[in-house]
Design a protein around this motif. Structure first.
Motif: not given
Ligand code: SF4
Length: 69
Positions: A17-18, A21-22, A25
C-alpha cells in the motif's frame, strides 16, 4: 495488465500500500485486498498504475502479488 493477489500468502507487512496506495488496501487483519473490492483477487490495472503495481509485486516479501502483462 492483469494483477492477482493471493491473500493466503500475505504476511501483512504493509509494503504494497505504501508503493501503490490507489490499488492495494488491507483487511482489518492487515491482509492485502484491492481498494474498494474486498473478496476480489483479480483486477485489471490501468496503464498509469502498472509501474507501481509491478514494483509492489517485485518487492512483496511473500510473492502474494502476481501480474501478467
Ligand atoms: S507487500 Fe505482500 S506481504 Fe506485504 S502486505 Fe502487500 S501483499 Fe502482503
Amino acid at each position: 495488465m492483469k494483477c492477482e493477489i493471493i491473500p493466503e500468502r500475505c504476511i501483512a507487512c504493509g509494503l504494497c500500500q505504501t508503493i501503490a496506495s490507489e490499488i492495494f488496501d488491507y483487511t482489518d487483519d492487515g491482509l492485502v485486498l484491492f481498494v474498494g473490492e474486498p473478496g476480489v483477487t483479480h483486477e485489471f490495472i490501468p496503464k498509469d498504475q502498472q509501474a507501481t503495481v509491478i514494483e509492489a509485486a517485485k518487492r512483496c516479501p511473500s510473492h502474494a502479488i502476481l501480474y501478467q502483462k
